[in-house]
Scaffold this active site. Sequence first.
Site, PDB file in Angstrom:
ATOM      1  N   PRO A 194       0.829  -1.206   0.000  1.00 52.97           N
ATOM      2  CA  PRO A 194       0.000   0.000   0.000  1.00 52.97           C
ATOM      3  C   PRO A 194       0.862   1.254   0.000  1.00 52.97           C
ATOM      4  CG  PRO A 194      -0.818  -1.591   1.595  1.00 52.97           C
ATOM      5  CD  PRO A 194       0.486  -2.110   1.108  1.00 52.97           C
ATOM      6  N   GLU A 195       0.495   2.206  -0.825  1.00 59.25           N
ATOM      7  CA  GLU A 195       1.225   3.463  -0.928  1.00 59.25           C
ATOM      8  C   GLU A 195       0.385   4.572  -0.298  1.00 59.25           C
ATOM      9  OE1 GLU A 195       2.770   3.995  -4.936  1.00 59.25           O
ATOM     10  OE2 GLU A 195       2.743   1.832  -5.271  1.00 59.25           O
TER      11      GLU A 195
END
Length: 273
Positions: free
Chosen positions: A2-3
Amino acid sequence: MPELPEVETVRRGLIGLAGRRIESIDIQLPRLIKWPTPSEFADLVTGKRILSIDRRGKYLLLQLEGDLALVIHLRMTGRLYLRHAAEPSDAYTRVLFFLDTGDRLVFADTRTLGTLYLMHLEELSHIHGLASMGPEPLSSEFTADYLARALNRRKAKVKSLLLNQEIIGGLGNIYVDESLSLAGIHPERTGESLNREEIERLFAAINHVIDDALSHHGTTIRDYLDSSGREGGHQHHLQVYGRKGEPCQICGSAIQRIEVGGRGTHFCPKCQQ
């Protein structure tokens, strides 16, 4: 992993936890607790009220009473979500926080690479990834001038430079590829090779890509789900990432995939010459 857009979407979904008290905790996989010891972690967090839910880069920070911060890094497959009392927990549940409402805040992780810390606010600098993180896209600190200084005289490839969290916080593989695509810059260009016009385009592209991904609640390629268990929607709007062999939506050339700094990298060979 996840960014920034995915972690920010999770944060926004958990804002309603502010004011809730953690009544007890069940640590099912102690090795995910990186500081302090699992028993000290449980003792310190029990009885504390959640004051706010914040984020820095890819880290979630739940500020608690007593000047404490619960810091969570989701890594590859971590999930943080709320479950009502009657709902079953995830099969990959690793840590359970029981709240005064009867609900549970669940940290689940398939690959068990996530990390949890509990620290006093003045100790957060001991988490290297937080202490050394550069400015984030969409922030006042992230400017075209800053980006120009960060890339100036750098012989490393621009793809690798943009993935460096000490230069820009929160960017990962998906959004770097998408930003370079939008800016029309080849991922193997060196930082020092970019002129001012290209840097201006790249700066605008990074902010646009992140803002667009936030509006779609993040990108789900494999594992990412938000705090309510829903997939993001930005995967339906990607220009290059994950589209090897498919036609570029601008020129029709086949999207190519190469390795840059050990990371799979997607680009259009014509639009990003």
